[in-house]
Design a protein around this motif. Structure first.
Motif, mmCIF file in Angstrom:
data_model
loop_
_atom_site.group_PDB
_atom_site.id
_atom_site.type_symbol
_atom_site.label_atom_id
_atom_site.label_comp_id
_atom_site.label_asym_id
_atom_site.label_seq_id
_atom_site.Cartn_x
_atom_site.Cartn_y
_atom_site.Cartn_z
ATOM 1 N N MET A 182 -8.541 2.661 5.221
ATOM 2 C CA MET A 182 -7.307 2.871 3.707
ATOM 3 C C MET A 182 -7.065 2.129 3.375
ATOM 4 O O MET A 182 -7.484 2.331 1.967
ATOM 5 N N ARG A 183 -6.539 -0.023 3.726
ATOM 6 C CA ARG A 183 -6.216 -0.288 2.632
ATOM 7 C C ARG A 183 -7.668 -0.746 2.181
ATOM 8 O O ARG A 183 -7.423 -1.163 1.305
ATOM 9 N N ILE A 184 -9.061 -1.388 2.770
ATOM 10 C CA ILE A 184 -10.041 -1.335 2.058
ATOM 11 C C ILE A 184 -10.340 0.630 1.001
ATOM 12 O O ILE A 184 -10.968 -0.547 0.218
ATOM 13 N N PHE A 185 -9.949 1.333 1.479
ATOM 14 C CA PHE A 185 -10.054 1.861 0.418
ATOM 15 C C PHE A 185 -9.649 1.901 -0.975
ATOM 16 O O PHE A 185 -10.132 1.883 -2.328
ATOM 17 N N PHE A 186 -8.246 1.681 -1.049
ATOM 18 C CA PHE A 186 -7.276 0.881 -1.713
ATOM 19 C C PHE A 186 -7.790 0.171 -2.421
ATOM 20 O O PHE A 186 -7.532 0.164 -3.786
ATOM 21 N N TYR B 209 0.519 -0.748 0.084
ATOM 22 C CA TYR B 209 -0.003 -0.034 0.271
ATOM 23 C C TYR B 209 0.943 1.358 0.170
ATOM 24 O O TYR B 209 0.586 2.257 0.483
ATOM 25 N N GLY B 210 2.090 1.033 -0.738
ATOM 26 C CA GLY B 210 3.342 2.087 -1.047
ATOM 27 C C GLY B 210 2.652 3.447 -0.604
ATOM 28 O O GLY B 210 3.093 3.951 0.739
ATOM 29 N N PRO B 211 2.266 4.450 -0.554
ATOM 30 C CA PRO B 211 1.309 5.455 -0.241
ATOM 31 C C PRO B 211 1.093 5.394 1.259
ATOM 32 O O PRO B 211 0.833 6.739 1.622
ATOM 33 N N LEU B 212 0.522 4.937 1.190
ATOM 34 C CA LEU B 212 -0.361 5.207 3.132
ATOM 35 C C LEU B 212 1.148 4.831 3.745
ATOM 36 O O LEU B 212 1.640 3.508 4.159
ATOM 37 N N VAL B 213 0.425 5.984 4.634
ATOM 38 C CA VAL B 213 1.230 5.301 6.506
ATOM 39 C C VAL B 213 0.694 4.324 6.821
ATOM 40 O O VAL B 213 -0.368 5.573 7.568
ATOM 41 N N LEU C 209 1.902 7.424 -6.269
ATOM 42 C CA LEU C 209 2.007 9.020 -5.509
ATOM 43 C C LEU C 209 2.872 8.236 -4.571
ATOM 44 O O LEU C 209 3.597 7.119 -4.625
ATOM 45 N N THR C 210 3.856 8.902 -4.362
ATOM 46 C CA THR C 210 4.900 9.301 -3.563
ATOM 47 C C THR C 210 4.561 7.811 -2.415
ATOM 48 O O THR C 210 4.260 8.441 -1.626
ATOM 49 N N PRO C 211 5.649 7.547 -2.056
ATOM 50 C CA PRO C 211 5.478 6.192 -1.046
ATOM 51 C C PRO C 211 5.263 7.156 0.251
ATOM 52 O O PRO C 211 6.238 8.214 0.619
ATOM 53 N N LYS C 212 4.840 6.281 1.164
ATOM 54 C CA LYS C 212 4.735 6.988 2.477
ATOM 55 C C LYS C 212 4.341 8.699 2.235
ATOM 56 O O LYS C 212 4.487 9.160 3.671
#
Length: 88
Positions: A64-68, A9-13, A82-85
């Motif tokens: 957030m993971r479900i939204f992705f 989920y790269g862009p998500l922290v 998108l930029t990671p994290k």
């Protein structure tokens, strides 16, 4: 293993440890957004909020993971680029 999942989920922290996802059937009625089928981002968000509300999601990382996972096609491609994290 959780770090590998979080990297997906790269862009998500995302926090470690991750909270548990709902039962597997949650995919069955999930609204999908491609960005190309006449549904606006706002309309998708409205559908997704209603969907997530029915699942009683309370943990931000699960939400957030479900939204992705609701993103598909060009929308998913855009998200992954998108930029990671970059999304806390």
């Amino acid at each position: 293993m959780e770090r590998i999942i979080a990297a997906r989920y790269g862009p998500l922290v995302l926090p470690i440890p991750l909270n548990s996802m709902p039962a597997e059937e949650y995919h069955e009625y999930m609204p999908k957004f491609t960005g190309t089928e006449g549904v606006t981002a706002e309309e998708h968000l409205e559908s997704f909020y209603s969907y997530a509300d029915n699942l009683d999601i309370s943990e931000d990382d699960v939400w957030m993971r479900i939204f992705f996972q609701s993103l598909d096609g060009e929308a998913r491609k855009w998200f992954r680029e998108l930029t990671p994290k970059s999304i806390a």
